[in-house]
Design a protein around this motif. Structure first.
Motif, short mmCIF file in Angstrom:
data_model
loop_
_atom_site.label_atom_id
_atom_site.label_comp_id
_atom_site.label_asym_id
_atom_site.label_seq_id
_atom_site.Cartn_x
_atom_site.Cartn_y
_atom_site.Cartn_z
N TRP A 1 0.85 -1.20 0.00
CA TRP A 1 0.00 0.00 0.00
C TRP A 1 0.89 1.25 0.00
O TRP A 1 0.64 2.20 -0.73
CB TRP A 1 -0.91 -0.01 1.24
CG TRP A 1 -2.05 0.95 1.17
CD1 TRP A 1 -3.32 0.69 0.79
CD2 TRP A 1 -2.02 2.36 1.48
NE1 TRP A 1 -4.09 1.83 0.85
CE2 TRP A 1 -3.31 2.87 1.27
CE3 TRP A 1 -1.02 3.23 1.91
CZ2 TRP A 1 -3.65 4.19 1.47
CZ3 TRP A 1 -1.35 4.56 2.12
CH2 TRP A 1 -2.65 5.02 1.89
N GLN B 1 -6.77 -3.51 -1.05
CA GLN B 1 -7.39 -3.20 -2.35
C GLN B 1 -6.32 -3.26 -3.41
O GLN B 1 -5.38 -2.47 -3.38
CB GLN B 1 -8.03 -1.81 -2.30
CG GLN B 1 -9.07 -1.65 -1.22
CD GLN B 1 -10.29 -2.52 -1.46
OE1 GLN B 1 -10.80 -2.58 -2.56
NE2 GLN B 1 -10.74 -3.20 -0.43
N TRP B 2 -6.47 -4.21 -4.32
CA TRP B 2 -5.46 -4.36 -5.36
C TRP B 2 -5.87 -3.61 -6.59
O TRP B 2 -7.06 -3.63 -6.94
CB TRP B 2 -5.29 -5.82 -5.72
CG TRP B 2 -4.73 -6.65 -4.64
CD1 TRP B 2 -4.40 -6.21 -3.39
CD2 TRP B 2 -4.44 -8.02 -4.69
NE1 TRP B 2 -3.93 -7.25 -2.66
CE2 TRP B 2 -3.94 -8.37 -3.42
CE3 TRP B 2 -4.55 -8.99 -5.66
CZ2 TRP B 2 -3.54 -9.66 -3.13
CZ3 TRP B 2 -4.16 -10.27 -5.37
CH2 TRP B 2 -3.66 -10.60 -4.12
N PRO B 3 -4.90 -3.01 -7.27
CA PRO B 3 -5.22 -2.43 -8.57
C PRO B 3 -5.75 -3.51 -9.51
O PRO B 3 -5.38 -4.68 -9.38
CB PRO B 3 -3.89 -1.87 -9.08
CG PRO B 3 -3.08 -1.67 -7.86
CD PRO B 3 -3.52 -2.74 -6.89
N ARG B 4 -6.59 -3.11 -10.45
CA ARG B 4 -7.26 -4.07 -11.34
C ARG B 4 -6.27 -4.95 -12.11
O ARG B 4 -6.49 -6.12 -12.29
CB ARG B 4 -8.15 -3.30 -12.32
CG ARG B 4 -8.89 -4.18 -13.26
CD ARG B 4 -10.14 -3.55 -13.70
NE ARG B 4 -11.11 -3.56 -12.63
CZ ARG B 4 -12.41 -3.37 -12.81
NH1 ARG B 4 -12.87 -3.14 -13.98
NH2 ARG B 4 -13.24 -3.38 -11.81
N ARG C 1 -5.17 -7.65 -9.94
CA ARG C 1 -6.25 -8.62 -9.71
C ARG C 1 -6.40 -9.53 -10.93
O ARG C 1 -6.61 -10.72 -10.80
CB ARG C 1 -7.57 -7.89 -9.43
CG ARG C 1 -7.62 -7.37 -8.01
CD ARG C 1 -9.02 -7.19 -7.56
NE ARG C 1 -9.80 -6.36 -8.44
CZ ARG C 1 -11.06 -6.05 -8.23
NH1 ARG C 1 -11.67 -6.52 -7.18
NH2 ARG C 1 -11.71 -5.28 -9.05
N ARG D 1 -8.31 -5.41 4.57
CA ARG D 1 -8.99 -5.52 3.26
C ARG D 1 -8.14 -4.84 2.20
O ARG D 1 -8.47 -3.74 1.74
CB ARG D 1 -10.37 -4.86 3.34
CG ARG D 1 -11.38 -5.69 4.11
CD ARG D 1 -12.73 -5.02 4.11
NE ARG D 1 -12.73 -3.84 4.96
CZ ARG D 1 -13.02 -3.86 6.27
NH1 ARG D 1 -13.35 -4.99 6.84
NH2 ARG D 1 -13.02 -2.75 6.98
N ASP E 1 -7.51 -0.92 8.02
CA ASP E 1 -8.32 -1.33 6.87
C ASP E 1 -7.44 -1.85 5.73
O ASP E 1 -7.77 -2.83 5.07
CB ASP E 1 -9.14 -0.12 6.41
CG ASP E 1 -9.88 -0.40 5.12
OD1 ASP E 1 -10.87 -1.13 5.17
OD2 ASP E 1 -9.46 0.10 4.05
N ARG F 1 2.37 2.15 -3.29
CA ARG F 1 1.44 2.76 -4.25
C ARG F 1 0.98 4.16 -3.83
O ARG F 1 0.92 5.08 -4.63
CB ARG F 1 0.23 1.82 -4.44
CG ARG F 1 -0.90 2.38 -5.28
CD ARG F 1 -0.45 2.62 -6.71
NE ARG F 1 -1.48 3.31 -7.49
CZ ARG F 1 -1.68 4.60 -7.47
NH1 ARG F 1 -0.92 5.39 -6.72
NH2 ARG F 1 -2.63 5.14 -8.21
N TYR F 2 0.63 4.32 -2.55
CA TYR F 2 0.01 5.58 -2.11
C TYR F 2 0.85 6.36 -1.08
O TYR F 2 0.47 7.46 -0.71
CB TYR F 2 -1.37 5.29 -1.49
CG TYR F 2 -2.35 4.69 -2.46
CD1 TYR F 2 -2.96 5.47 -3.44
CD2 TYR F 2 -2.66 3.33 -2.40
CE1 TYR F 2 -3.85 4.90 -4.34
CE2 TYR F 2 -3.55 2.76 -3.31
CZ TYR F 2 -4.14 3.54 -4.26
OH TYR F 2 -5.01 2.99 -5.15
#
Lengths: 104, 136
Positions: free
Chosen positions: B13, B50-53, B56, B48, B44, B16-17
């Motif tokens: 994470w 959140q993967w980039p598309r 995925r 959970r 969070d 990426r951010y």
């Protein structure tokens, strides 16, 4: 296409972020300021980036090349379609609610 | 303080951010609500992710490859087993046919004889002679 309701507690911030990006690409700080002016809600940094990550993972927004360590985000076609559908439903609920309140 | 809070996020994470969140926080005075919000965001991100598309899709492709390979192996093993079972059944049939034939040669009535569902043929009371006699 999955709806915004699957985002759980990030559903409302997602609607606000998508609405903010309709005008054009914005980076995180500009999104927060726009939402504050638009809805009077101040998104915390943790909530903002959790929302951005979810929207980006679902292809509803996309990150553009970073400018001065800040990455602007842009609304995608899928994001615009989902937002339109959501706002139309909200408008319908709002219209019905206000009409019923007028009769009280 | 900002660096400490960012360190609580998962490495993926942060990759990426992290830079843009740090830039976002730079110059802002964090209040208690922001700190709690960032702690919640870090939790969070761990719980959970959140993967980039693209990732995925790659993950789904890898899963599809593994499932396809498993299916091929299962079909191959089943085919080999089926061939062996079919060969065994064929061998048993041949063996049974051989035993039946051998049993008949030794006088064993075998299937289809009297008492086995097919009545025995009655003896002809006046059989015709094999060689006809000419009457004059």
């Amino acid at each position: 296409m999955p709806g915004l309701s699957e985002l759980g507690r990030f559903e409302e911030p997602a609607v606000l972020v998508l609405t903010s990006l309709v005008d054009g690409p914005r980076h995180g700080y500009a999104i927060v300021k726009d939402i504050q002016a638009l809805a009077g809600i101040r998104l915390g940094p943790g909530t903002l980036y959790a929302t951005l990550a979810r929207l980006e993972a679902r292809g509803l927004i996309e990150g553009l090349p970073a400018q001065d360590r800040r990455r602007p985000y842009r609304l995608t076609g899928a994001g615009a379609e989902l937002l339109r559908d959501r706002l139309e439903r909200m408008e319908s609920i709002s219209r019905t609610g206000l009409a019923r309140l007028a009769r009280v | 303080m900002t660096g400490l809070l960012l360190a609580l996020y998962p490495p993926g994470w942060r990759a990426r951010y992290g830079v843009e969140l740090a830039a976002h926080l730079r110059g802002q005075r964090l209040n208690a609500r922001d700190i709690v919000d960032l702690l919640g965001g870090a939790l969070d991100a761990w719980l959970r992710p959140q993967w980039p598309r693209r990732r995925r899709r790659a993950w789904r492709a890898a899963l599809a490859i593994v499932l396809a390979a498993t299916a091929v192996i299962v079909v191959a093993v089943a085919t080999i087993l089926w061939i062996r079972i079919a060969a065994l059944v064929g061998l048993l049939i041949v063996l049974l046919a051989f035993l039946v034939r051998r049993g008949r040669r030794r006088g064993w009535p075998g299937p289809g004889a009297a008492g086995a569902g097919v009545p025995a043929r009655p003896k002809d009371p006046d059989p015709e002679p094999l060689v006809a006699t000419r009457r004059r």
